[in-house]
Write a protein that holds these residues in place. Structure first.
Motif, PDB file in Angstrom:
ATOM      1  N   ALA A  94       7.249 -26.558  -4.445  1.00 27.54           N
ATOM      2  CA  ALA A  94       7.372 -26.093  -3.570  1.00 27.54           C
ATOM      3  C   ALA A  94       7.941 -24.510  -3.880  1.00 27.54           C
ATOM      4  O   ALA A  94       7.234 -23.643  -3.079  1.00 27.54           O
TER       5      ALA A  94
ATOM      6  N   GLU B 224       5.420 -23.696  -0.463  1.00 30.68           N
ATOM      7  CA  GLU B 224       5.134 -24.459   0.602  1.00 30.68           C
ATOM      8  C   GLU B 224       6.392 -24.497   0.640  1.00 30.68           C
ATOM      9  O   GLU B 224       7.911 -24.399   0.318  1.00 30.68           O
ATOM     10  N   ASN B 225       6.703 -24.998   2.679  1.00 27.17           N
ATOM     11  CA  ASN B 225       8.454 -25.754   3.089  1.00 27.17           C
ATOM     12  C   ASN B 225       8.422 -26.077   2.054  1.00 27.17           C
ATOM     13  O   ASN B 225       9.166 -27.428   2.083  1.00 27.17           O
TER      14      ASN B 225
ATOM     15  N   TYR C 104      10.385 -18.320  -0.315  1.00 29.54           N
ATOM     16  CA  TYR C 104      10.062 -19.104   1.164  1.00 29.54           C
ATOM     17  C   TYR C 104      11.020 -18.345   2.415  1.00 29.54           C
ATOM     18  O   TYR C 104      10.369 -18.119   3.579  1.00 29.54           O
TER      19      TYR C 104
END
Length: 162
Positions: free
Chosen positions: A18, A23-24, A158
């Motif tokens: 991630a 990415e989430n 993120y």
């Protein structure tokens, strides 16, 4: 490896992916945990095997333990099925990352895995450990530290406030 070590391996690996792929991390971790447990569906005493006892017994009866569900063939099949029924890249990468972490951890045990099933070739690392040993506890501790590190990095990157 024990279920708790597989879970933590899935968490550490999916958080690393991630962070690297931006990415989430929450979806990746959830999928990573599921993927880290999935290969042991062939063992009725495993965490997932206890949840699905009939399916677990059937798979074990047909294939045995650490064969088909611990193979590249199973990984490819899982990837195909995820694309077909859950077309979400983050979910797919999380599940596959968790599965790969499971394979790597089990290759570190004396029994190894049948990575190239249906070929009867056992794959394991040159140095192996016993499941539930003090060395596994050390690996668990290291995976915990890795999870904290990549968890902080992934959540910060993120944009999830800490």
């Amino acid at each position: 490896m024990t279920g708790k070590t597989h879970i933590l391996g899935g968490i550490a690996a999916s958080l690393a992916v991630a962070h690297t792929a931006n990415e989430n991390p929450l979806i990746m971790v959830g999928a990573g945990i599921a993927g880290a447990l999935l290969p042991d569906i062939c063992h009725s005493g495993s965490m997932i095997g206890k949840r699905f006892p009939i399916l677990s017994r059937i798979i074990n009866l047909i294939f045995g333990h650490r064969t088909f569900t611990h193979s590249l063939l199973f990984l490819v099949l899982a990837s195909f099925l995820i694309d077909r029924f859950f077309p979400n890249d983050v979910l797919k990468y999380g599940l596959l990352t968790g599965m790969i972490s499971h394979y790597i951890l089990d290759m570190g045990t004396k029994r190894g895995i049948k990575l190239f099933f249906p070929l009867n070739l056992t794959v394991r690392f040159p140095l192996t450990i016993r499941t539930g040993s003090k060395v596994e506890n050390l690996i668990f501790s290291i995976l915990t530290l890795v999870s904290f590190y990549f968890g902080y990095q992934a959540l910060s990157w993120y944009g999830v406030g800490l």
